[in-house]
Design an enzyme around this catalytic site. Structure first.
Site, PDB file in Angstrom:
ATOM      1  N   GLN B 238       0.829  -1.204   0.000  1.00  0.00           N
ATOM      2  CA  GLN B 238       0.000   0.000   0.000  1.00  0.00           C
ATOM      3  C   GLN B 238       0.869   1.262   0.000  1.00  0.00           C
ATOM      4  OE1 GLN B 238      -3.239  -1.995   2.906  1.00  0.00           O
ATOM      5  NE2 GLN B 238      -3.660   0.152   2.543  1.00  0.00           N
ATOM      6  N   ARG B 385      -9.467  -0.285   7.348  1.00  0.00           N
ATOM      7  CA  ARG B 385     -10.445   0.589   6.705  1.00  0.00           C
ATOM      8  C   ARG B 385     -10.861   1.750   7.606  1.00  0.00           C
ATOM      9  NH1 ARG B 385     -14.235  -1.159   1.969  1.00  0.00           N
ATOM     10  NH2 ARG B 385     -14.828   0.887   1.293  1.00  0.00           N
ATOM     11  N   CYS B 386      -9.860   2.413   8.180  1.00  0.00           N
ATOM     12  CA  CYS B 386     -10.133   3.628   8.937  1.00  0.00           C
ATOM     13  C   CYS B 386      -8.831   4.374   9.030  1.00  0.00           C
ATOM     14  CB  CYS B 386     -10.621   3.299  10.349  1.00  0.00           C
ATOM     15  SG  CYS B 386      -9.360   2.543  11.373  1.00  0.00           S
ATOM     16  N   GLU B 761     -13.244   5.261   4.137  1.00  0.00           N
ATOM     17  CA  GLU B 761     -13.223   4.639   5.452  1.00  0.00           C
ATOM     18  C   GLU B 761     -14.384   5.076   6.343  1.00  0.00           C
ATOM     19  OE1 GLU B 761      -9.248   5.844   6.236  1.00  0.00           O
ATOM     20  OE2 GLU B 761      -8.446   4.023   5.352  1.00  0.00           O
TER      21      GLU B 761
END
Lengths: 163, 807
Positions: B238, B385-386, B761
């Site tokens: 990522q 996912r935040c 997110e």
């Protein structure tokens, strides 16, 4: 390990190769035949990323020995396109944003292809149930369901027009 | 002569497919045909395959490793252990959190699934056979998987390498299993307010350990070109540029001799931010063997060894006046970090941005303290996912609000509205040190409550409770409310860095002579559709159609340096860089147009896709014409070509927010729930591609559903992972996933060039409390205050049983 001869049809073409009896169908497709559309997501037949069509049924190729596919007719996502472009289903997935990272997509579309032959006119609930063997982490399924419903409608319209 | 048949301004705007348009994704053509290019699809000549010998024990001394039988197996090329890596000083590696972690077990193992040896063989089957032939002699040690027990005086010493060290990367360590205490806010003032408050609600809120579990696991192919001395690493990264820098620092290979490529990535959700032992071992194995080495983890390895998320025990106190005005908030977190502190947070924030935990509310004083603790569990602590620890913060405050509402006997929607930061208070300085850039919470909240018919829902719920009490039904209704505020877009270089690298991001644009373009960014899409949406930003900035703009990311040899994609930072940071680079292009284009039209720069104005002479609309040059001119005209004082690069250092974070309502029916006797309605209103500022935003919201809500309703990484007391396959680790199918209704308000970020805030997110951050609050709310009339997630059928059934509802 002693090898065995394997004969099968993949995407309409005859293939003949030597494999170890323990090799999985997904391994043969990806590593020996270079068809990298089917993906491995879980190894335990839960996620469906490896879904291919074998003799008219959806199978999870990570839990099928290649030996079990001897003599079978196998179709992968690579064999589901339309001449020169996207099939109705592929186009519907794009049109309705039914994919994000794309990893589940080949298995998802391959399953949807078979599902719409099992049930050409499904309700939304039937789509959700019929696709429950394929996991997606990105879309939340809503647009996948939409895409499959739209593809069903379009395929039915084409069929009716032809009749 | 300009264009032959003039088209209207609206048609020109439409042709660009720029900002605000639901452009179909360019990525989908390859993905729908099975022609994606994921790392496991890569096959290089002579490539070998690596596989790990992993520890079956959560805590044990490694007395010996016998690799002779494995090495004797035909096809096995090498078996690496810590002893082999030690001379290169690669048996340990630094973590993103200022700790270090073992690459291969060095004398002991600290969690089940820890990497002990790395087998390199001709194919995967041989490698797996060889893994079975490596004989490791373990001596079991006492295991601690509970962070509270880990801090007891007689708890076993986990990190012997740190024994006697009374301070770490984030200050003092007060116990041999303590990592840090991190604090924000004013403790004395907060304690005082709480001590003298009318009403104080106190609760322990646990956000359980879970895992991002992207459908594609982590993996890489390392390839050392021994002739040219260049190392190429393809992988599920990522943050490819940071991986290159880390690889250079660890290996000693100069950075220009390393190329890192992130190909198509099958979902990341934070799992693919960190650097894992598999990468290091593959690189070493490729250098040692001179052949490419592929390592792909399987699902069980993924769930047990790379990158857990959450595992925060949050003890809160919230104080208020009798009429429900919040006066103070305190929170103490016991944070289970596992065996190594490998949390992926900006360096100066060992608890991430947890101090956004005052949420959407105007709370005058607050204090947080976070104690990081070592246990015999896998390392990780990623932002699943935040943004960094923001979902924990949002869950905490949204549970505390509900508990306070119970304490006050107030409606939870009314309590929220009473305490929201008001529109005119922005930019708002929170008690814990953030400057919220913008927001309009009351408008969003009112819209949400109206959309779901909140008053009627409450009436129906009350009637249902009565019917239940009369024995007419066994189903209850829960109304789950959430108003969340995210903090994303890390971040300003002055306080945000990863391993010393400032968290800017970048975009480089080249316009080709015939009016098409390539834009390269420092980020990397994992499904977000950057190739589609960044081209839209650029189309609106430079007036070339999005379809004529190729977006490339993920190859460190060609893309400008950037910090990558996580924490919803791509749009806030790289999206801003894209707009700024586009504006540089436009500024130069204006000079060229002025020359071509023989007017002064200042006499021109920009109009969609062209510069027009003010007051003479028939005199203009399109961007396409200007592009060509930049390559074929000798313009005094202007260099040929049309290129620009921007490195964008954001002045602040962005603060997306949203209002979610979940309506759930719960069967008291089975614990089975049915989500009847889910309404999600998101405000992510300027909307780039509504179709993509909606898709992100659906996906994030489904991950939230999973986390709240069943997904967990569970350990038993001796450190066995009980949820190592998708049989036990819950990922919802289409069948379990509800239909979502999405909605929006649009409050642009005042400091972002196009006003965008990021959205990927938000639905996870807001979704988890919405689902969880619905479960709690169903049982509120029967006295439930707090019950920990995940709310699977068994746990919901237990709530009902414990409340005596089974009769």
């Amino acid at each position: 390990m002693a090898k065995m001869q394997l004969r099968l049809t993949v995407n309409g073409e005859a293939a003949e190769l030597l494999v170890e009896p323990r090799e999985l169908l997904v391994y043969v497709l990806r590593e020996r035949l270079g068809l990298t559309g089917p993906h491995v997501g879980c190894d335990t037949s839960h996620c469906g990323a490896c879904t291919v069509d074998m003799d008219g049924r959806s199978v999870k190729s990570c839990t099928v020995f290649a030996a079990q596919a001897d003599g079978a007719d196998v179709t992968t996502i690579e064999g589901l396109g339309a001449p020169g472009g996207l099939s109705v289903l592929q186009q519907a997935f794009r049109e309705h944003h039914g994919l994000q990272c794309g990893f589940c997509t080949p298995g998802m579309i391959t399953r949807a292809h078979r599902f719409l032959q099992e049930n050409p006119n499904p309700s939304e609930e039937e789509v959700r149930f019929g696709m429950a063997g394929n996991l997606c982490r990105c879309t939340g399924y809503q647009n996948i369901v939409k895409a499959i419903m739209a593809a069903a409608a379009e395929l039915n319209a084409v069929r009716e027009a032809a009749e | 002569m300009n264009e032959m048949a003039p088209i209207s301004r609206e048609e020109r705007v439409e042709k660009l497919k720029g900002l605000g348009c639901s452009r179909k994704r360019v990525e989908d053509v390859r993905f729908t045909q099975g022609k994606g290019n994921y790392v496991d699809d890569l096959k290089l000549p002579g490539m070998l395959h690596g596989d790990f010998v992993r520890s079956p024990y959560a805590h044990a001394r490694v007395k010996s490793v016998d690799k002779s039988a494995a090495l004797a197996l035909p096809g096995v090329v090498a078996v690496l252990t810590a002893e082999d890596l030690a001379p290169l000083n690669l048996h340990w590696m630094p973590t993103l959190a200022g700790d270090k972690q073992m690459v291969l077990a060095d004398g002991k193992v600290l969690f089940q699934g820890q990497e002990v040896a790395f087998v390199v063989a001709s194919d995967r089957y041989v490698a797996a056979d060889a893994v079975d032939l490596v004989v490791v002699d373990y001596e079991e040690l006492p295991v601690v998987t509970d962070p509270f027990k880990a801090l007891q005086p007689d708890a076993p010493v986990l990190r012997e390498d740190l024994q006697g060290r009374t301070s770490g990367a984030h200050g003092d360590r007060r116990h041999h299993n303590h990592i840090f205490l991190w604090e924000a806010g004013d403790k004395a003032a907060t304690d005082e307010v709480i001590a003298s408050a009318d009403v104080v609600a106190e609760e322990m809120v646990y956000y359980h350990r879970t895992h991002p579990c992207p459908l594609e696991t982590c993996g890489c192919v390392a390839s050392m070109d021994t002739v040219n001395g260049k190392l190429t690493v393809h992988g599920t990264f990522q943050a490819p540029h940071v991986v290159r820098t880390v690889a250079s620092l660890l290996s000693g290979i100069e950075e220009h001799k390393i190329r890192v490529i992130s190909p198509d990535i099958g979902g990341g959700f934070g799992n693919k931010v960190g650097v894992y032992p598999g990468y290091v071992c593959s690189i070493v194995a490729s250098i040692v063997t001179g052949r490419p080495v592929k390592w792909i983890e399987d699902r069980m390895e993924n769930l047990t060894a790379t990158a857990f998320a959450r595992d925060y025990w949050m003890k809160g106190k919230i104080a208020a006046t009798k009429d429900g005005r919040i006066t103070g908030l305190s929170c103490h977190v016991t944070a289970d970090h596992g065996a190594f502190d490998a949390c992926a947070d900006p360096s100066k924030f060992p608890a991430g941005f947890f101090h956004i935990c005052t949420g959407s509310y105007d709370i005058p004083v607050a204090h947080v303290g976070v104690d990081g603790v070592y246990t015999n569990k896998a390392p990780g602590g990623v932002a699943y996912r935040c943004s960094f620890r923001v979902t924990e913060a949002a869950y905490f405050i949204e549970r505390m609000i509900e508990v306070l509402a119970i304490e006050l006997g107030m409606d939870a929607a009314e309590l929220r509205a009473k305490n929201f930061i008001r529109k005119e208070q922005f930019p708002y300085h929170s008690a814990l040190g953030w400057e919220y850039d913008s927001g309009d919470y009351h408008t969003a909240w009112d819209k949400a409550l109206k959309a779901v018919g909140y008053a009627d829902l409450r009436k129906e719920q009350a009637e249902r409770v009565e019917a239940f009490r009369r024995g007419e039904t066994r189903k209850l209704i829960g109304i789950g409310l959430t108003h969340f505020t995210e903090i994303v877009g890390a971040g300003p270089v002055k306080n945000c860095d990863i391993l010393g690298m400032g968290m800017f991001d970048s975009c480089e644009i080249r316009i080709h002579p015939t009016g098409s373009a390539v834009a390269r960014l420092g980020t990397i899409s994992q499904g977000q559709g950057h190739a589609t949406t960044f081209a839209q930003i650029l189309a609106s900035e430079i007036g070339l159609p999005a379809d004529s703009i190729t977006v490339e990311e993920g190859d460190t040899d060609t893309a400008p340096y950037g910090l990558g994609t996580y924490g919803s930072r791509s749009t806030p940071v790289a999206g801003a860089a894209t707009a700024m680079a586009g504006r540089k292009i436009r500024a130069k284009a204006q000079m060229i147009a002025a020359y071509l039209l023989e007017v002064h720069d200042g006499d021109l104005e920009w109009d969609v896709d062209r510069f027009v002479v003010k007051g003479a609309p028939e005199r203009f040059k399109t961007m396409k014409e200007i592009a060509f001119a930049s390559y074929n005209q000798a313009i005094p004082g202007v260099e040929p070509g049309l290129e620009a690069v921007s490195y964008y250092d954001p002045p602040n974070m962005t603060y997306p927010f949203g209002a979610y309502v979940c309506v759930m029916e719960i069967d008291v006797d089975t614990g089975v729930h049915e989500i009847r309605q889910f309404y999600a209103l998101d405000d992510c500022g300027t909307r780039i591609n509504p179709m993509v935003i909606e898709g992100q919201v659906h996906g994030g809500l489904t991950e939230a559903l999973a986390i709240a309703m069943g997904q967990e990484i569970a350990y038993d007391e001796i450190g066995n992972v009980k949820t190592g396959t998708l049989m036990d680790f819950f990922l919802p199918t289409a069948w379990e996933t509800p239909h979502y209704t999405t909605d929006f308000t649009e409050t642009p970020s005042p400091h972002h060039p196009i006003g965008a805030k990021g959205v990927g997110e938000s639905p996870n951050v807001g979704g988890v409390p919405a689902f969880s609050n619905a479960v709690h709310d169903a049982f509120r009339p029967f006295g439930l205050r707090q019950s920990h997630m995940p709310h699977d059928h068994w746990r919901i059934w237990k709530i009902a049983r414990d409340l005596g509802l089974h009769g």
